[in-house]
Enzyme design. Sequence first.
Site, short mmCIF file in Angstrom:
data_model
loop_
_atom_site.label_atom_id
_atom_site.label_comp_id
_atom_site.label_asym_id
_atom_site.label_seq_id
_atom_site.Cartn_x
_atom_site.Cartn_y
_atom_site.Cartn_z
N PHE A 100 -62.17 26.20 11.99
CA PHE A 100 -60.96 26.48 11.24
C PHE A 100 -60.29 25.45 10.50
CE2 PHE A 100 -58.49 30.45 12.12
CZ PHE A 100 -59.22 31.84 11.90
N ASP A 194 -36.02 39.64 14.66
CA ASP A 194 -34.43 40.32 15.66
C ASP A 194 -34.00 38.66 16.93
OD1 ASP A 194 -34.61 42.19 13.64
OD2 ASP A 194 -35.39 43.59 14.95
N GLN A 213 -45.00 28.49 6.75
CA GLN A 213 -46.46 28.46 6.71
C GLN A 213 -46.42 29.13 5.41
OE1 GLN A 213 -49.66 29.06 9.63
NE2 GLN A 213 -49.68 26.92 9.03
N HIS A 215 -49.78 30.60 3.79
CA HIS A 215 -50.74 30.59 4.12
C HIS A 215 -51.90 30.89 2.90
CE1 HIS A 215 -54.79 32.16 5.28
NE2 HIS A 215 -54.81 32.11 6.78
N GLU A 228 -58.75 32.62 7.80
CA GLU A 228 -58.97 31.58 7.42
C GLU A 228 -60.27 31.80 8.14
OE1 GLU A 228 -56.49 28.58 8.05
OE2 GLU A 228 -58.04 27.02 9.44
N ARG A 259 -53.42 24.11 6.45
CA ARG A 259 -53.09 25.36 5.40
C ARG A 259 -51.94 24.58 4.77
NH1 ARG A 259 -52.70 30.29 9.91
NH2 ARG A 259 -54.58 30.64 9.80
N HIS A 323 -46.67 33.12 5.55
CA HIS A 323 -47.34 33.68 6.91
C HIS A 323 -47.04 33.82 8.17
CE1 HIS A 323 -50.69 34.44 8.53
NE2 HIS A 323 -51.28 33.78 9.71
N GLU A 347 -43.94 33.49 18.54
CA GLU A 347 -43.57 33.24 17.44
C GLU A 347 -42.20 33.10 16.62
OE1 GLU A 347 -45.36 34.79 14.19
OE2 GLU A 347 -44.13 33.72 12.38
N ARG A 358 -48.64 24.95 11.38
CA ARG A 358 -49.38 25.50 12.18
C ARG A 358 -50.95 25.56 12.29
NH1 ARG A 358 -51.77 30.27 13.98
NH2 ARG A 358 -50.90 31.50 12.11
N SER A 363 -51.58 30.39 17.10
CA SER A 363 -50.94 31.27 17.67
C SER A 363 -51.32 32.40 18.60
CB SER A 363 -50.26 31.58 16.13
OG SER A 363 -49.47 32.29 16.32
N LEU A 364 -51.95 32.82 18.05
CA LEU A 364 -52.75 33.97 19.51
C LEU A 364 -52.76 33.10 21.12
CD1 LEU A 364 -55.55 35.65 17.53
CD2 LEU A 364 -52.53 36.42 18.17
C1 LIG Z 1 -52.38 38.93 9.55
C2 LIG Z 1 -51.55 37.94 10.26
C3 LIG Z 1 -53.18 37.55 10.61
C4 LIG Z 1 -53.05 36.41 11.82
N1 LIG Z 1 -54.40 35.82 12.10
C5 LIG Z 1 -54.44 35.26 13.29
C6 LIG Z 1 -55.14 34.11 13.58
O1 LIG Z 1 -56.60 34.63 13.29
N2 LIG Z 1 -55.00 33.31 14.47
C7 LIG Z 1 -53.90 33.38 14.96
O2 LIG Z 1 -53.53 32.43 16.03
N3 LIG Z 1 -52.71 33.82 15.35
C8 LIG Z 1 -52.74 34.58 13.81
N4 LIG Z 1 -51.81 34.90 12.94
C9 LIG Z 1 -50.47 34.91 13.84
C10 LIG Z 1 -49.81 35.34 14.94
O3 LIG Z 1 -50.75 36.71 14.98
C11 LIG Z 1 -48.55 36.22 15.43
O4 LIG Z 1 -48.28 34.43 15.18
C12 LIG Z 1 -48.94 36.35 17.33
O5 LIG Z 1 -49.08 37.67 16.89
C13 LIG Z 1 -47.16 36.56 16.90
O6 LIG Z 1 -47.22 37.38 17.45
P1 LIG Z 1 -45.62 37.49 19.12
O7 LIG Z 1 -46.12 38.07 20.76
O8 LIG Z 1 -44.62 36.39 18.68
O9 LIG Z 1 -45.43 38.90 18.09
P2 LIG Z 1 -45.50 40.58 17.96
O10 LIG Z 1 -46.56 40.60 17.67
O11 LIG Z 1 -44.83 40.37 15.58
O12 LIG Z 1 -45.31 41.14 18.86
C14 LIG Z 1 -43.69 41.21 18.31
C15 LIG Z 1 -43.13 42.50 19.06
O13 LIG Z 1 -41.87 42.18 19.53
C16 LIG Z 1 -40.76 43.68 19.32
N5 LIG Z 1 -39.55 43.31 18.82
C17 LIG Z 1 -39.63 42.87 17.38
N6 LIG Z 1 -38.37 43.06 17.22
C18 LIG Z 1 -37.74 43.57 18.26
C19 LIG Z 1 -36.59 44.36 18.03
N7 LIG Z 1 -35.77 44.09 17.91
N8 LIG Z 1 -35.62 45.39 19.30
C20 LIG Z 1 -37.34 45.42 20.10
N9 LIG Z 1 -38.76 44.87 19.96
C21 LIG Z 1 -38.01 44.37 18.73
C22 LIG Z 1 -41.70 44.23 18.20
O14 LIG Z 1 -41.70 45.59 18.55
C23 LIG Z 1 -43.29 43.82 18.33
O15 LIG Z 1 -43.96 44.69 19.38
C24 LIG Z 1 -51.44 36.22 11.94
C25 LIG Z 1 -50.34 36.09 11.24
C26 LIG Z 1 -50.47 37.03 10.58
C27 LIG Z 1 -49.68 38.14 9.68
#
Ligand SMILES: Cc1cc2nc3c(=O)[nH]c(=O)nc-3n(C[C@H](O)[C@H](O)[C@H](O)COP(=O)(O)OP(=O)(O)OC[C@H]3O[C@@H](n4cnc5c(N)ncnc54)[C@H](O)[C@@H]3O)c2cc1C
Length: 545
Positions: A100, A194, A213, A215, A228, A259, A323, A347, A358, A363-364
């Site tokens: 990557f 939020d 960022q 992408h 990527e 990136r 992104h 995030e 990043r 991030s995952l």
């Molecule tokens: C298309 C795409 C591809 C990506 N690919 C990669 C990758 O290959 N590798 C990598 O490391 N990173 C990748 N990323 C980045 C990574 O996926 C994200 O940063 C990460 O998944 C965010 O996870 P999270 O758990 O913080 O948030 P999320 O998965 O967005 O989860 C947030 C949760 O909070 C809840 N929520 C939000 N607001 C509220 C509210 N007001 N009330 C109640 N619930 C709420 C939502 O319902 C959801 O369940 C990618 C991002 C994108 C956009």
Amino acid sequence: MRAAIEAHDAGADVGVISKLHPTRSHSGAAEGGINAALGNAAEDSAESHAFDTVKGSDYIGDQDSIEIFCQEAPADIYQLEHWGAVFSRRDDGKLAQRPFGAAGSPRTVFAADITGHVLIQVLYEQLVKRDIKVYEEFFAWKLVENDGRCQGVISWDLLNGGLKTIGGKAVVLATGGQGRIYRTTTNAYACTGDGAAMALHLGLPLKDMEFMQFHPTTLYPSGILLTEGCRGEGAYLINSDGERFMKRYAPNALELASRDVVSRAEQTEIDNGRGIDGSIYLDMRHLGAERIINRLPGSRELAMTFAGVDPIYDPVPVRPGAHYHMGGVQTDTDGATELTGLYAAGEVACVSVHGANRLGGNSLMETITFGRRAGHAAAEWALSHTTVDVPRSAQEDAERELRGLLDVKEGERPWQIRNDLGTSMLDNFGVFRREEQMIRQEGIIGELRERYGRGVVIEDKGDVFNNDLTQAIELGNMLDLASCMVQAGIARKESRGAHSRPYDYPVRDDENFMKHSISHWVDGGPQLSYSEVRVTKYEPMERKY
Ligand SMILES: Cc1cc2nc3c(=O)[nH]c(=O)nc-3n(C[C@H](O)[C@H](O)[C@H](O)COP(=O)(O)OP(=O)(O)OC[C@H]3O[C@@H](n4cnc5c(N)ncnc54)[C@H](O)[C@@H]3O)c2cc1C
């Protein structure tokens, strides 16, 4: 979900609140993979992962967080694998790892190009297995603060209507990113910041808000991401002359530079007339049908469905798109915020592993490693402290505010303000930033906030799935976060990571700006200050790729 599992296993009574069904969370869209120094494809180490991450962050990632992250990531990957994550494998049976951007070794573990989808299913299974209560389709609106502690969350029940207060001795925010502030973004509709806004409005500091960022490979014109992993598998970027232009910008890393570097190179090509209708091409043809079908099936499908191009036969038009937001709620390495009982991970948080930029795949991993750490710390705290009842006045105040929102009968609909915010942020606070555009954007956001403050009309007054109401609340959140972003951007008079000012401050200025921007909400607006970057052993160097 990772935090909930850990807190449950530590003995806490846990519930998950989500405005979506958990498997619809945006993490499910993650494609390319998740980083850990397993060393399966080439020699690797946590130290080398840490060095790449610090360098990628353009030296404002907090190095203690980064070291913990890189050391603990491998065990977290094996944990996911033991829970049933079907990662792609090598012929020798070990987990496969792909290169990557800006990684010194192929360290991205993946499940074809649907890694997020696989992980989110596995985590949800673990919730079900433990019988963890999920308050699904509950829109969290306000955090309850009482006696200097966070004591719960007030939510709007999307399915049945009505405000519901859920008390808790500890709360972990894991509400994801805020890409929807921009008109074109890879982020889902739910990514409206939020959680960060809730924390900001409680007076908590947000960190490094200017760093959004872009992408390099989002489909033209929809903005849907092509991972990527495409470039990791060997795809080229070419301009309208058919030139692999990255050799002029990053002669060693080429398409696998970090990136920020690749996005700037693409934008420069487009701005200098070497683009194709505002895009450049991602060329996978030389990889061959078999590799594309086996390793990148999701990307091929996206290109065919949303750009009408089969990457086996034709190059795919792409451009940089909003992104990932590196900033967020300031936490320590256990996810603790400044408010007792409130934690944040993923995030929404800024722990800060990513600094100004990043690395793909980090991030995952951050959601898993720091989700686990935050869940553990929250459980420990909750188990050693007494319950305090949420005061009735908290919900009564919220009810009153809600009625005020629904009672507005004359005025603007929220969507127009939302469109204006998205378009202007893309125009004035994108890949390259000019002082005059950022100042203009600050004014635009001020006007948009005024329009919003005069009252927006929510036409749906009903209880069931009132998305009109929740979108209006989301808009308020995004406006406030955008004002923090732009204020911090104007004040950062240098170029670092995703914050690029080629026209007035083209270079990084460690002497004056190797520091975190800190945004507070004071008297209805953002107030900026700074904090030190935590350095352990990596001194700043020039970034060359
Ligand atoms: C298309 C795409 C591809 C990506 N690919 C990669 C990758 O290959 N590798 C990598 O490391 N990173 C990748 N990323 C980045 C990574 O996926 C994200 O940063 C990460 O998944 C965010 O996870 P999270 O758990 O913080 O948030 P999320 O998965 O967005 O989860 C947030 C949760 O909070 C809840 N929520 C939000 N607001 C509220 C509210 N007001 N009330 C109640 N619930 C709420 C939502 O319902 C959801 O369940 C990618 C991002 C994108 C956009």
